[in-house]
Design a protein around this motif. Structure first.
Motif, mmCIF file in Angstrom:
data_model
loop_
_atom_site.group_PDB
_atom_site.id
_atom_site.type_symbol
_atom_site.label_atom_id
_atom_site.label_comp_id
_atom_site.label_asym_id
_atom_site.label_seq_id
_atom_site.Cartn_x
_atom_site.Cartn_y
_atom_site.Cartn_z
ATOM 1 N N PRO A 5 11.540 -7.086 4.800
ATOM 2 C CA PRO A 5 10.116 -6.876 5.083
ATOM 3 C C PRO A 5 9.842 -5.606 5.904
ATOM 4 O O PRO A 5 8.891 -4.881 5.630
ATOM 5 N N LEU A 6 10.694 -5.328 6.900
ATOM 6 C CA LEU A 6 10.481 -4.132 7.712
ATOM 7 C C LEU A 6 10.700 -2.857 6.906
ATOM 8 O O LEU A 6 9.923 -1.904 7.016
ATOM 9 N N ILE A 7 11.731 -2.819 6.097
ATOM 10 C CA ILE A 7 11.979 -1.638 5.261
ATOM 11 C C ILE A 7 10.800 -1.422 4.316
ATOM 12 O O ILE A 7 10.348 -0.291 4.111
ATOM 13 N N THR A 8 10.275 -2.486 3.761
ATOM 14 C CA THR A 8 9.128 -2.388 2.853
ATOM 15 C C THR A 8 7.914 -1.811 3.591
ATOM 16 O O THR A 8 7.230 -0.920 3.076
ATOM 17 N N ILE A 9 7.658 -2.310 4.786
ATOM 18 C CA ILE A 9 6.532 -1.808 5.585
ATOM 19 C C ILE A 9 6.740 -0.337 5.937
ATOM 20 O O ILE A 9 5.831 0.486 5.782
ATOM 21 N N TYR A 10 7.944 0.020 6.395
ATOM 22 C CA TYR A 10 8.228 1.402 6.779
ATOM 23 C C TYR A 10 8.087 2.347 5.587
ATOM 24 O O TYR A 10 7.509 3.424 5.708
ATOM 25 N N GLN A 11 8.618 1.952 4.432
ATOM 26 C CA GLN A 11 8.505 2.794 3.246
ATOM 27 C C GLN A 11 7.048 2.995 2.849
ATOM 28 O O GLN A 11 6.635 4.102 2.497
ATOM 29 N N ARG A 12 6.275 1.941 2.919
ATOM 30 C CA ARG A 12 4.848 2.027 2.571
ATOM 31 C C ARG A 12 4.112 2.949 3.555
ATOM 32 O O ARG A 12 3.251 3.727 3.163
ATOM 33 N N MET A 13 4.476 2.863 4.813
ATOM 34 C CA MET A 13 3.871 3.735 5.813
ATOM 35 C C MET A 13 4.128 5.198 5.493
ATOM 36 O O MET A 13 3.222 6.033 5.578
ATOM 37 N N PHE A 14 5.368 5.528 5.126
ATOM 38 C CA PHE A 14 5.705 6.910 4.804
ATOM 39 C C PHE A 14 5.046 7.364 3.504
ATOM 40 O O PHE A 14 4.630 8.510 3.381
ATOM 41 N N GLN A 15 4.928 6.473 2.543
ATOM 42 C CA GLN A 15 4.262 6.817 1.283
ATOM 43 C C GLN A 15 2.790 7.148 1.518
ATOM 44 O O GLN A 15 2.261 8.106 0.958
ATOM 45 N N LEU A 16 2.129 6.341 2.338
ATOM 46 C CA LEU A 16 0.705 6.538 2.608
ATOM 47 C C LEU A 16 0.448 7.575 3.699
ATOM 48 O O LEU A 16 -0.661 8.084 3.828
ATOM 49 N N GLY A 17 1.474 7.844 4.496
ATOM 50 C CA GLY A 17 1.305 8.769 5.613
ATOM 51 C C GLY A 17 0.433 8.197 6.710
ATOM 52 O O GLY A 17 -0.281 8.930 7.388
ATOM 53 N N GLN A 18 0.480 6.890 6.880
ATOM 54 C CA GLN A 18 -0.349 6.218 7.879
ATOM 55 C C GLN A 18 0.481 5.263 8.732
ATOM 56 O O GLN A 18 1.395 4.619 8.232
ATOM 57 N N TRP A 19 0.105 5.201 9.986
ATOM 58 C CA TRP A 19 0.695 4.261 10.925
ATOM 59 C C TRP A 19 -0.274 3.089 11.041
ATOM 60 O O TRP A 19 -1.484 3.319 11.165
ATOM 61 N N PRO A 20 0.177 1.834 10.992
ATOM 62 C CA PRO A 20 -0.751 0.711 11.118
ATOM 63 C C PRO A 20 -1.565 0.796 12.415
ATOM 64 O O PRO A 20 -1.007 1.062 13.478
ATOM 65 N N SER A 21 -2.856 0.594 12.311
ATOM 66 C CA SER A 21 -3.724 0.753 13.486
ATOM 67 C C SER A 21 -3.352 -0.225 14.606
ATOM 68 O O SER A 21 -3.472 0.113 15.786
ATOM 69 N N SER A 22 -2.890 -1.399 14.255
ATOM 70 C CA SER A 22 -2.512 -2.365 15.296
ATOM 71 C C SER A 22 -1.277 -1.906 16.071
ATOM 72 O O SER A 22 -1.046 -2.351 17.192
ATOM 73 N N TRP A 23 -0.484 -1.010 15.494
ATOM 74 C CA TRP A 23 0.703 -0.487 16.161
ATOM 75 C C TRP A 23 0.371 0.697 17.063
ATOM 76 O O TRP A 23 1.224 1.185 17.788
#
Length: 65
Positions: A5-23
């Motif tokens: 799950p973390l790798i999936t989230i991290y990869q998606r973050m890099f693809q979108l170029g966005q950091w989750p706002s809650s983070w």
């Protein structure tokens, strides 16, 4: 258990170029250093951030060295 799950989230973050706002939010916690506890200069602030965010920041910092 959390690796996929973390790798999936991290990869998606890099693809979108966005950091989750809650983070992006942290809690500042004053830590007493020395001398008179009534004086604010005798404290240092630390920021408490989400664990997944800290893990990613640490990995990025290690990769840059």
């Amino acid at each position: 258990v959390l690796y996929i799950p973390l790798i999936t989230i991290y990869q998606r973050m890099f693809q979108l170029g966005q950091w989750p706002s809650s983070w992006k939010h942290s809690a500042a916690c004053p830590i007493f250093k020395k001398k008179d506890p009534a004086e604010y200069i005798n404290y240092r602030l630390i920021s408490l951030i989400d664990v997944p965010s800290k893990m990613l920041e640490t990995q990025i910092a290690l990769d840059m060295t």
